[in-house]
Design a protein around this motif. Structure first.
Motif: not given
Length: 279
Positions: A206-231
């Motif tokens: 992936a070039y860009t990653v979105y995280i979706i939870s309960e119908g909301k986008i809660i995080k967006k970024g590169s894989p590195k940026e997204v997986f740095e946000d462990i919480k």
């Protein structure tokens, strides 16, 4: 250029359940974009908006900077640009033979028989299923069905391929073959959007990653940026990629000499350890 863009879309099911909540999503042309989320997060519902199968309760979807118009003729044009491969290929394959299934889309476009045959042959060859064209789809393995479903989309010559859990139900070899095919299609210029809860494949493709939870986008970024946000990852009922999780455990046990961000792939881990040893 953003080839797909959603503007604050919401979607309510007939019973009133709010499945999507002010979702803003972009896919750059020629990139691989991953939508990460657990089961029931809204991934499939969002994808069905990308070619007009579902219509948002509010908000808008733009394809190539043009807002989707839900008239039948206009939807046909959208579906030539955006092809969706469902999670379960049995929901997509219905014809008596593979060749008839792959030919269905091009025939509905009113193309000449010669063009339809050419597209079918090219698409089946592209996915390595040309020897199975006279087989009944229900006699194929899960991985073979998935490849035929992809061939049916390729025969429409879309600019964008959207895949819902493309490796679901496949063994490691079958999953690897599908991902290699998607990687090659992307290198040839096709925009690829995948939904998945398999966090290990995301850093590889992936070039860009979105995280979706309960119908909301809660995080967006590169894989590195997204997986740095462990919480955020764990709050969404996901996990770190296995390599990053291993590094986290070793860090907590004071067995690693470096801090976050944790490597996401074997290659990154090897390079980081090598750099430390050379310092």
């Amino acid at each position: 250029m953003n080839i797909i863009k959603t503007n604050d879309i919401t979607y309510n099911y007939p019973d009133g359940t709010e499945a999507l909540k002010n979702v803003n999503f972009k896919a750059e042309e020629g990139k691989i974009v991953a939508l990460l989320g657990p089961n029931g997060a809204g991934k499939s519902t969002l994808f069905l908006h990308f070619n007009g199968i579902l219509r948002p309760s509010s908000g808008s979807i733009l394809i190539d900077d043009e807002e989707i118009n839900y008239h039948k003729k206009d939807l046909m044009k959208v579906r030539q640009k955006v092809g969706i491969v469902f999670q379960n290929p049995d929901d997509q394959l219905f014809a008596p033979t593979v060749i008839e299934d792959v030919a269905f889309g091009p025939m509905n476009l009113g193309l000449p028989r010669e063009e339809v045959e050419k597209r079918v042959d090219e698409s089946l060859k592209r996915v390595g299923m040309e020897e199975y064209k006279k087989k009944a789809p229900h006699h194929l393995s899960g991985g073979q069905k998935k490849r035929v479903a992809i061939a049916g989309i390729l025969a429409m010559k879309p600019k964008i391929m959207v895949l819902d859990e493309p490796t679901s139900g496949l063994d490691p070899k079958g999953a690897s073959q599908i991902l290699r095919l998607l990687y090659d299609l992307n290198k040839e210029g096709m925009t690829i959007i995948i939904s998945t809860h398999d966090v290990d494949l995301v850093p590889l493709y992936a070039y860009t990653v979105y995280i979706i939870s309960e119908g909301k986008i809660i995080k967006k970024g590169s894989p590195k940026e997204v997986f740095e946000d462990i919480k955020t990852i764990r709050d969404a009922n996901l996990r770190l990629p296995r390599i990053a999780h291993l590094m986290e455990i070793l860090q907590k046990e004071d067995r690693l000499p470096f801090d976050k961000p944790y490597p996401l792939t074997i290659g990154e881990a090897r390079r980081k350890l090598k750099d430390h040893l050379e310092d």
